[in-house]
Design a protein around this motif. Structure first.
Motif, PDB file in Angstrom:
ATOM      1  N   LEU A   1      -8.855   7.792   2.388  1.00  0.00           N
ATOM      2  CA  LEU A   1      -7.993   8.680   1.618  1.00  0.00           C
ATOM      3  C   LEU A   1      -6.970   9.341   2.530  1.00  0.00           C
ATOM      4  O   LEU A   1      -7.095   9.347   3.753  1.00  0.00           O
ATOM      5  CB  LEU A   1      -8.840   9.738   0.912  1.00  0.00           C
ATOM      6  CG  LEU A   1      -9.867   9.214  -0.103  1.00  0.00           C
ATOM      7  CD1 LEU A   1     -10.678  10.368  -0.675  1.00  0.00           C
ATOM      8  CD2 LEU A   1      -9.186   8.434  -1.213  1.00  0.00           C
ATOM      9  N   GLN A   2      -5.947   9.912   1.908  1.00  0.00           N
ATOM     10  CA  GLN A   2      -4.846  10.485   2.678  1.00  0.00           C
ATOM     11  C   GLN A   2      -5.310  11.611   3.583  1.00  0.00           C
ATOM     12  O   GLN A   2      -4.882  11.716   4.735  1.00  0.00           O
ATOM     13  CB  GLN A   2      -3.757  10.991   1.718  1.00  0.00           C
ATOM     14  CG  GLN A   2      -2.586  11.669   2.408  1.00  0.00           C
ATOM     15  CD  GLN A   2      -1.539  12.144   1.428  1.00  0.00           C
ATOM     16  OE1 GLN A   2      -1.626  11.871   0.227  1.00  0.00           O
ATOM     17  NE2 GLN A   2      -0.549  12.869   1.917  1.00  0.00           N
ATOM     18  N   ASP A   3      -6.207  12.471   3.085  1.00  0.00           N
ATOM     19  CA  ASP A   3      -6.667  13.605   3.877  1.00  0.00           C
ATOM     20  C   ASP A   3      -7.834  13.247   4.796  1.00  0.00           C
ATOM     21  O   ASP A   3      -8.411  14.126   5.437  1.00  0.00           O
ATOM     22  CB  ASP A   3      -7.075  14.754   2.952  1.00  0.00           C
ATOM     23  CG  ASP A   3      -8.146  14.353   1.951  1.00  0.00           C
ATOM     24  OD1 ASP A   3      -8.388  13.138   1.802  1.00  0.00           O
ATOM     25  OD2 ASP A   3      -8.741  15.252   1.321  1.00  0.00           O
ATOM     26  N   ILE A  59       0.849  -1.172   0.000  1.00  0.00           N
ATOM     27  CA  ILE A  59       0.000   0.000   0.000  1.00  0.00           C
ATOM     28  C   ILE A  59       0.890   1.229   0.000  1.00  0.00           C
ATOM     29  O   ILE A  59       2.085   1.160   0.305  1.00  0.00           O
ATOM     30  CB  ILE A  59      -0.914   0.033   1.241  1.00  0.00           C
ATOM     31  CG1 ILE A  59      -0.073   0.058   2.525  1.00  0.00           C
ATOM     32  CG2 ILE A  59      -1.880  -1.136   1.249  1.00  0.00           C
ATOM     33  CD1 ILE A  59      -0.850   0.251   3.780  1.00  0.00           C
ATOM     34  N   TYR A  60       0.341   2.369  -0.360  1.00  0.00           N
ATOM     35  CA  TYR A  60       1.086   3.614  -0.315  1.00  0.00           C
ATOM     36  C   TYR A  60       1.306   4.018   1.144  1.00  0.00           C
ATOM     37  O   TYR A  60       0.457   3.783   2.008  1.00  0.00           O
ATOM     38  CB  TYR A  60       0.345   4.713  -1.067  1.00  0.00           C
ATOM     39  CG  TYR A  60       0.264   4.475  -2.566  1.00  0.00           C
ATOM     40  CD1 TYR A  60       1.380   4.664  -3.372  1.00  0.00           C
ATOM     41  CD2 TYR A  60      -0.928   4.059  -3.163  1.00  0.00           C
ATOM     42  CE1 TYR A  60       1.315   4.447  -4.742  1.00  0.00           C
ATOM     43  CE2 TYR A  60      -1.000   3.836  -4.533  1.00  0.00           C
ATOM     44  CZ  TYR A  60       0.117   4.032  -5.308  1.00  0.00           C
ATOM     45  OH  TYR A  60       0.055   3.803  -6.660  1.00  0.00           O
ATOM     46  N   THR A  61       2.446   4.623   1.406  1.00  0.00           N
ATOM     47  CA  THR A  61       2.787   4.980   2.785  1.00  0.00           C
ATOM     48  C   THR A  61       1.858   6.034   3.366  1.00  0.00           C
ATOM     49  O   THR A  61       1.804   6.204   4.581  1.00  0.00           O
ATOM     50  CB  THR A  61       4.231   5.481   2.852  1.00  0.00           C
ATOM     51  OG1 THR A  61       4.395   6.604   1.959  1.00  0.00           O
ATOM     52  CG2 THR A  61       5.209   4.387   2.446  1.00  0.00           C
ATOM     53  N   THR A  62       1.126   6.748   2.517  1.00  0.00           N
ATOM     54  CA  THR A  62       0.204   7.776   2.996  1.00  0.00           C
ATOM     55  C   THR A  62      -1.220   7.249   3.171  1.00  0.00           C
ATOM     56  O   THR A  62      -2.130   8.028   3.445  1.00  0.00           O
ATOM     57  CB  THR A  62       0.174   8.952   2.016  1.00  0.00           C
ATOM     58  OG1 THR A  62      -0.164   8.478   0.702  1.00  0.00           O
ATOM     59  CG2 THR A  62       1.541   9.632   1.957  1.00  0.00           C
ATOM     60  N   SER A 113      -7.489   2.695  -4.792  1.00  0.00           N
ATOM     61  CA  SER A 113      -7.612   1.996  -3.514  1.00  0.00           C
ATOM     62  C   SER A 113      -6.354   2.114  -2.668  1.00  0.00           C
ATOM     63  O   SER A 113      -6.328   1.576  -1.545  1.00  0.00           O
ATOM     64  CB  SER A 113      -7.930   0.518  -3.757  1.00  0.00           C
ATOM     65  OG  SER A 113      -9.149   0.375  -4.449  1.00  0.00           O
ATOM     66  N   GLY A 114      -5.311   2.784  -3.192  1.00  0.00           N
ATOM     67  CA  GLY A 114      -4.082   2.960  -2.427  1.00  0.00           C
ATOM     68  C   GLY A 114      -3.178   1.754  -2.430  1.00  0.00           C
ATOM     69  O   GLY A 114      -2.340   1.594  -1.534  1.00  0.00           O
TER      70      GLY A 114
END
Length: 332
Positions: free
Chosen positions: A147-149, A136-139, A180-181
């Motif tokens: 979501l990141q935010d 997965i993305y680190t954020t 989906s990250g």
């Protein structure tokens, strides 16, 4: 997914953490992978002298930058490095597949031979390691598709679905994976029937609660007290704490602390609310607060109370419905 009657379940636990070695050579990090079983008491398993954790592999740690090679871009390098990592994880997990399906006859400590079934039950790792293992993305969150935010929201988001991601990888649907990250890679965890990847993630009390939230809380308290001219009172009360069995007694003022160990952080967690409250309510050698400042102080005390209560409850060895309800209430 169930085991036969009279057989024994052996939960397999993995742990991995990249360790920094040196700044004076190219091999600056090593990433060991260790394994144990959940049938060992935690009081014994967590003692280093018990040697309950067995190293099984050194995971590859690809370099961040490479020299320019014709036909080998940064994206291709990253993709191949991630695939090598998961090929190794697939090789390590392969023997557990037959054990989860057919079981093994093992002589236990009481000299009785039992049919044992091995299942991967947890993977202890920090967020960066979980990002690499679960691709997965680190954020993004390792459990849901937040979501990141939106990571701080208490709203429920769809959980990661490994079966859906595998279908998207087979169809080369990189756009859906990105939404989906999840990175475009064949994940070793997706090939196992007895593993649901999002359930392998366990809370990391040290990094998330102590070195994360508590460290941030201490910095926030310092700024709040400084703005209310109560930092000297806080240091005075902090340094005058009396000894208590099983707790760490600060010998320096908070502003003089440079590094704090995890054991000291656990003790600070138990005293920080009392010290903070006493420093705000101290009447001698402190300026008289205004009505607005008193309102802010009451809100700050409530904030610190809920954060510390949440952290203390999260360290319980076992939970019931009432303690879980308290944790959810304090988090909100």
């Amino acid at each position: 997914m169930t085991i036969p009657i009279s057989s024994t379940l052996v939960p397999v636990l993995f742990a991995s953490d990249a360790m920094h070695l040196t700044n004076f050579s190219s091999d600056r990090k090593v990433w060991p992978l260790c394994m144990t079983i959940g049938n060992i008491k935690s009081s014994i398993r967590n003692k280093p002298t018990s040697h309950a954790w067995v190293p099984v592999a050194i995971l590859p740690n690809a370099p961040k930058r490479i020299k320019k090679v014709p036909g080998w871009s940064e994206e291709k390098k990253e993709h191949e490095a991630l695939q090598v990592l998961h090929d190794l994880l697939k090789f390590v997990l392969r023997p557990l597949s037959s054990s989860a399906r057919d079981g093994h006859d093992i002589k236990c400590g009481d000299e009785v031979v039992r049919k044992c079934y091995f299942r991967v039950a947890g993977w202890l790792a920090g967020h960066m390691e979980n990002s690499a293992i679960h691709r997965i993305y680190t954020t993004r969150c390792a459990i849901c598709e937040s979501l990141q935010d939106r990571l701080g929201d208490l709203q429920k988001y769809p959980l990661h679905d490994a079966q859906q991601y595998r279908e998207w990888v087979d169809k080369s649907d990189t756009e859906s994976l990105h939404m989906s990250g999840v990175k475009y890679i064949t994940n070793a965890m997706w090939t196992r029937r007895d593993v649901m990847t999002r359930e392998l993630i366990r809370s990391d009390i040290l990094h998330t609660i102590l070195l994360g939230n508590l460290h941030h809380l201490l910095d926030w308290i310092k700024g709040f007290l400084d703005s209310h001219d109560s930092l000297s009172a806080f240091d005075s009360i902090w340094s005058s704490m009396v000894p208590y069995p099983g707790s760490y007694v600060p010998r320096k003022s908070y502003r003089l602390l440079s590094q704090v160990s995890s054991k000291e952080m656990r003790s600070i967690l138990m005293i920080i609310l009392g010290v903070f409250t006493a420093s705000l309510r101290r009447k001698t050698n402190t300026p008289h607060p205004t009505a607005g400042q008193e309102h802010d102080c009451r809100k700050a005390i409530t904030c610190v109370q809920y954060l510390t209560d949440f952290a203390l409850l999260s360290r319980y060895r076992s939970h019931v419905d009432s303690t879980i309800g308290y944790i959810q209430e304090y988090l909100q």
